[in-house]
Design a protein around this motif. Structure first.
Motif, mmCIF file in Angstrom:
data_model
loop_
_atom_site.group_PDB
_atom_site.id
_atom_site.type_symbol
_atom_site.label_atom_id
_atom_site.label_comp_id
_atom_site.label_asym_id
_atom_site.label_seq_id
_atom_site.Cartn_x
_atom_site.Cartn_y
_atom_site.Cartn_z
ATOM 1 N N ASP A 1 4.316 -0.279 -0.509
ATOM 2 C CA ASP A 1 4.475 0.933 0.052
ATOM 3 C C ASP A 1 3.674 1.011 1.609
ATOM 4 N N ARG B 1 -2.665 4.807 4.550
ATOM 5 C CA ARG B 1 -3.468 5.713 4.114
ATOM 6 C C ARG B 1 -4.969 4.817 3.542
ATOM 7 N N ARG B 2 -4.709 3.821 2.645
ATOM 8 C CA ARG B 2 -5.882 3.134 2.396
ATOM 9 C C ARG B 2 -6.553 2.331 3.590
ATOM 10 N N TYR C 1 1.419 3.926 1.939
ATOM 11 C CA TYR C 1 0.023 3.931 1.010
ATOM 12 C C TYR C 1 -0.865 2.962 1.584
#
Length: 299
Positions: free
Chosen positions: A275, A281-282, A278
């Motif tokens: 993803d 964001r990480r 994701y």
């Protein structure tokens, strides 16, 4: 002012960076063996320290852990890490030391450790969950170039000619970019400490981080239950298996962002994130910037 040392909950002196009147706040020191010196008293710094070993072997003590040194090693001592004394031995080490406060790299920052953790070049070295002392090994063919940068940095600081500030920042930035592209020595240190289980876990992570990989997968590969692996890894490293998988993926992502023109989505797929959202964001949570802006900041 000090910080608390974990085992004994003793206040450890916190050493501040000695500022220079002309603003060139980087220090380079070179020590050549044989050198007889008394191990330092237990202390911590509010600045980053880089130890580059040109030749010889030795050991330093960082956060209650003996870190072995050999030619080509670079040890990053993060701000706040507790240093010395332990099995301290640098008598036979040809060693370069570089230390500096965060505002040398980013003049707009503050001295707060929050600034270190949000900086695109410094966050991989001192961000959340990092060990106080990380050891990297420079490939043999690249060591001459690293030493050239350090020697050039030392020359600029010693001669302090016109334009020295820009030259110092440039050389320091090249060193930091180089560090984000090196692999921290994890598995070798665990084998040195006779930790075959942990070395096996890190071998699995290294071999398979680009594919879907879970705690259960890692445990199965080393022939143990997920609960047992979680307990051992947590006790020995202070982090979870999933955190180590994410760490390895993000390290490879930094290399691809710096060295290739791959899109962010392509980088995410290459390092095992299915993803892209994701992954972004990480990456932002760990580095303070999304991948695209991090790439712009370091190129």
């Amino acid at each position: 002012m000090g910080r608390s040392s974990g085992a004994a909950d003793v206040q450890v002196p916190l050493v501040g960076y000695p500022r220079s009147p002309d603003g060139l706040d980087v220090t380079v020191a070179h020590r050549v063996p044989p050198a007889a010196e008394r191990p330092p008293g237990v202390h911590a710094h509010d600045f980053l320290v880089l130890l580059l070993v040109e030749a010889g072997r030795g050991v330093v003590r960082i956060d209650d852990r003996d870190v072995p040194l050999a030619a080509g090693d670079i040890v990053v001592v993060a701000p706040g890490a507790v240093v010395g004394p332990g099995a301290w031995d640098l008598a036979d080490v040809d060693l370069w030391t570089v230390f500096f406060p965060v505002d040398v790299v980013d003049p707009g920052s503050t001295a707060s450790l929050v600034s270190w953790r949000s900086h695109p070049l410094l966050a991989p070295l001192v961000g959340r969950g990092r060990a106080g002392g990380q050891r990297f090994t420079v490939p043999a063919g690249e060591r001459g170039r690293w030493l050239e940068h350090v020697r050039a940095l030392e020359t600029e600081l010693r001669e302090r000619r016109e334009g020295a500030a820009a030259a110092v920042r440039a050389h320091l930035t090249l060193l930091l970019v180089g560090l984000t592209r090196l692999d921290a020595v994890v598995t070798e240190e665990l084998r040195d400490r006779d930790e075959p289980l942990l070395a096996g876990v890190f071998d699995v992570v290294e071999q398979r981080f680009r594919e879907p990989l879970s705690l259960r997968d890692v445990a199965g590969a080393v022939g143990l239950t997920p609960g047992h692996v979680t307990t051992v890894v947590g006790r020995r490293t202070g982090r979870t298996v999933q955190q180590w998988i994410t760490e390895r993926r993000l390290r490879e992502a930094r290399r691809l962002l710096h060295d290739t023109d791959l899109t962010v989505a392509a980088v995410a797929a290459r390092v095992g994130f299915r993803d892209t959202g994701y992954f972004v964001r990480r990456f932002r949570a760990e580095h303070g910037l999304p991948p695209g802006r991090w790439r712009q900041a370091v190129l």
